[in-house]
Design a protein around this motif. Structure first.
Motif, mmCIF file in Angstrom:
data_model
loop_
_atom_site.group_PDB
_atom_site.id
_atom_site.type_symbol
_atom_site.label_atom_id
_atom_site.label_comp_id
_atom_site.label_asym_id
_atom_site.label_seq_id
_atom_site.Cartn_x
_atom_site.Cartn_y
_atom_site.Cartn_z
ATOM 1 N N PHE A 67 0.826 -1.199 0.000
ATOM 2 C CA PHE A 67 0.000 0.000 0.000
ATOM 3 C C PHE A 67 0.869 1.262 0.000
ATOM 4 C CE2 PHE A 67 -2.310 3.274 2.499
ATOM 5 C CZ PHE A 67 -3.313 3.537 1.585
ATOM 6 N N LYS A 114 1.133 3.960 -2.945
ATOM 7 C CA LYS A 114 0.845 5.366 -2.666
ATOM 8 C C LYS A 114 1.983 6.256 -3.168
ATOM 9 C CE LYS A 114 -0.272 8.466 1.170
ATOM 10 N NZ LYS A 114 -0.440 8.580 2.631
ATOM 11 N N SER A 158 -9.467 10.716 -9.784
ATOM 12 C CA SER A 158 -9.783 10.451 -8.381
ATOM 13 C C SER A 158 -10.557 9.149 -8.217
ATOM 14 C CB SER A 158 -10.588 11.614 -7.794
ATOM 15 O OG SER A 158 -11.792 11.795 -8.539
ATOM 16 N N ARG A 169 -8.000 6.289 -8.220
ATOM 17 C CA ARG A 169 -7.269 6.287 -6.943
ATOM 18 C C ARG A 169 -8.145 5.764 -5.815
ATOM 19 N NH1 ARG A 169 -5.226 11.418 -8.697
ATOM 20 N NH2 ARG A 169 -6.723 12.475 -7.333
ATOM 21 N N GLN A 170 -9.417 6.144 -5.836
ATOM 22 C CA GLN A 170 -10.334 5.713 -4.795
ATOM 23 C C GLN A 170 -10.586 4.207 -4.870
ATOM 24 O OE1 GLN A 170 -11.538 7.780 -2.310
ATOM 25 N NE2 GLN A 170 -12.159 5.832 -1.385
ATOM 26 N N SER A 217 -7.542 2.456 -3.484
ATOM 27 C CA SER A 217 -7.514 2.648 -2.034
ATOM 28 C C SER A 217 -8.563 1.789 -1.330
ATOM 29 C CB SER A 217 -7.746 4.127 -1.710
ATOM 30 O OG SER A 217 -7.795 4.330 -0.311
ATOM 31 N N ASP A 218 -9.774 1.741 -1.888
ATOM 32 C CA ASP A 218 -10.851 0.945 -1.285
ATOM 33 C C ASP A 218 -10.506 -0.538 -1.282
ATOM 34 O OD1 ASP A 218 -12.263 3.227 -0.857
ATOM 35 O OD2 ASP A 218 -13.633 2.965 -2.575
ATOM 36 N N ILE A 237 -7.499 -1.926 -1.225
ATOM 37 C CA ILE A 237 -6.448 -2.205 -0.236
ATOM 38 C C ILE A 237 -7.016 -2.147 1.188
ATOM 39 C CG2 ILE A 237 -4.272 -1.365 0.751
ATOM 40 C CD1 ILE A 237 -3.495 -0.477 -2.069
ATOM 41 N N VAL A 238 -7.862 -1.169 1.451
ATOM 42 C CA VAL A 238 -8.470 -1.055 2.784
ATOM 43 C C VAL A 238 -9.347 -2.266 3.080
ATOM 44 C CG1 VAL A 238 -10.140 0.240 4.161
ATOM 45 C CG2 VAL A 238 -8.368 1.453 2.879
#
Length: 336
Positions: free
Chosen positions: A87, A91, A113, A116-117, A120-121, A123-124
């Motif tokens: 992650f 990043k 965006s 990227r979102q 990110s989602d 990985i989270v």
């Protein structure tokens, strides 16, 4: 002379005959009762032996399961650490792409965006799933070790006595372990090391002002002790209900152990959640697993020794005391 069995026998003879019959009957009843008692005892012993054999088998199975879970937990935590690393790298890569005008055909305009979102989602979500799996494994390890503690040492908490030598003088103090409901993994790890005798003839290091650190080094030979006598924790177990107040004992490092320390001050903040920023997972805390209940004056002597060490000249501002012996005061089932 008239025979005893004759109808003409005297009352005295009849009484003697009756007594003889009663005596014979009593003897027979006594023999029968002895046989019954023997049979009952034999059955009782057989039943207990069967129960012990069953418990021993269950304990072995649970112990094997625990070892397997430890390995699985280690692998899962390794995966989570790797995911965190990926992650971070991703990043940095995205940031780098945004900073540069053009990289591999990508420009700030082509990395929206939304993309990227989505990354990110994903990985989270992965991290949340890994964290949930680790939490379940930790809970299962706690349940197993709580069972092992009570099977071996009885219901907690447990009392352990330290014999230490400070500047050539012998001193004693006792600690009581944390409740099994709160800290079973840390308590089991500590009790096992004490039972193994690993901390006998070891060193207590007096260097920093807030703790006295027990180190697995032989006081008599100054050599590192056998690793087989010691254990590390599978994860840094912690409970807010048993924090690092003065006179408590905690495991150092991550995930914790075998080294432990005595809190010379109230370290509930610095050794609690988020207090150890040098570790990768800074939100974790040092496991706190026991508190001194008798001989608190020895802690004051440790504080004085640390103050002496800090006044020494040169770089090595350190002094040592000796842990001569640590023993469990509770009765427990010793290994054959």
């Amino acid at each position: 002379e008239v025979p005893e069995y004759s109808p003409y026998a005297s009352p005295k003879s009849k009484k003697r005959n009756s007594n003889k019959k009663c005596s014979t009957l009593l003897k027979r009843l006594l023999i029968i009762s002895q046989y019954v008692a023997f049979a009952s005892i034999t059955y009782f012993l057989y039943d207990k032996n069967t129960q012990l054999a069953t418990t021993s088998t269950q304990f072995t199975v649970l112990n094997n399961e625990f070892r397997s879970l430890e390995s699985t937990l280690f692998d899962t935590e390794k995966e989570l650490t790797q995911a965190n690393s990926e992650f971070f790298k991703l990043k940095m890569k995205v940031n780098s792409q945004l900073v540069n005008k053009k990289l591999n055909g990508l420009t700030p305009d082509t990395i929206g965006s939304k993309e990227r979102q989505e990354v990110s989602d994903h990985i989270v979500k992965r991290q949340d799933a890994q964290s949930e799996r680790i939490l379940k494994l930790q809970t299962y390890i706690q349940d197993i070790q709580r069972f092992e503690l009570e099977q071996r040492y009885g219901p907690g908490p447990y009392t352990v006595e330290f014999t230490v030598s400070i500047e050539g003088k012998k001193h004693f103090f006792s600690v009581q372990t944390a409740p099994n409901e709160l800290m079973p993994h840390a308590v089991k790890t500590f009790m096992q090391m004490v039972e193994n005798g690993g901390w006998n003839d070891s060193v207590m290091v007096h260097k920093v002002g807030h703790i006295a650190l027990a180190s697995p080094v032989s006081a008599s030979s100054a050599e590192k002790k056998d690793d087989k006598l010691f254990q590390a924790l599978a994860f840094p177990e912690y409970s807010e209900q048993f924090n690092h107040a003065k006179y408590t004992l905690g495991f150092s490092g991550r995930p914790g152990g075998p080294q432990f320390y005595i809190n010379l001050n109230d370290n509930s903040v610095t050794h609690g959640p988020g207090g150890q920023h040098q570790h990768t997972l800074a939100e974790e805390a040092d496991p706190c697993f026991a508190t001194i209940t008798r001989g608190k004056d020895v802690v004051e002597k440790f504080i004085q020794l640390t103050a002496k060490a800090q006044k020494l000249k040169g770089d090595e501002k350190v002094l040592y005391s000796t842990i001569e012996q640590i023993k469990i005061l509770n009765d427990f089932k010793k290994k054959s």
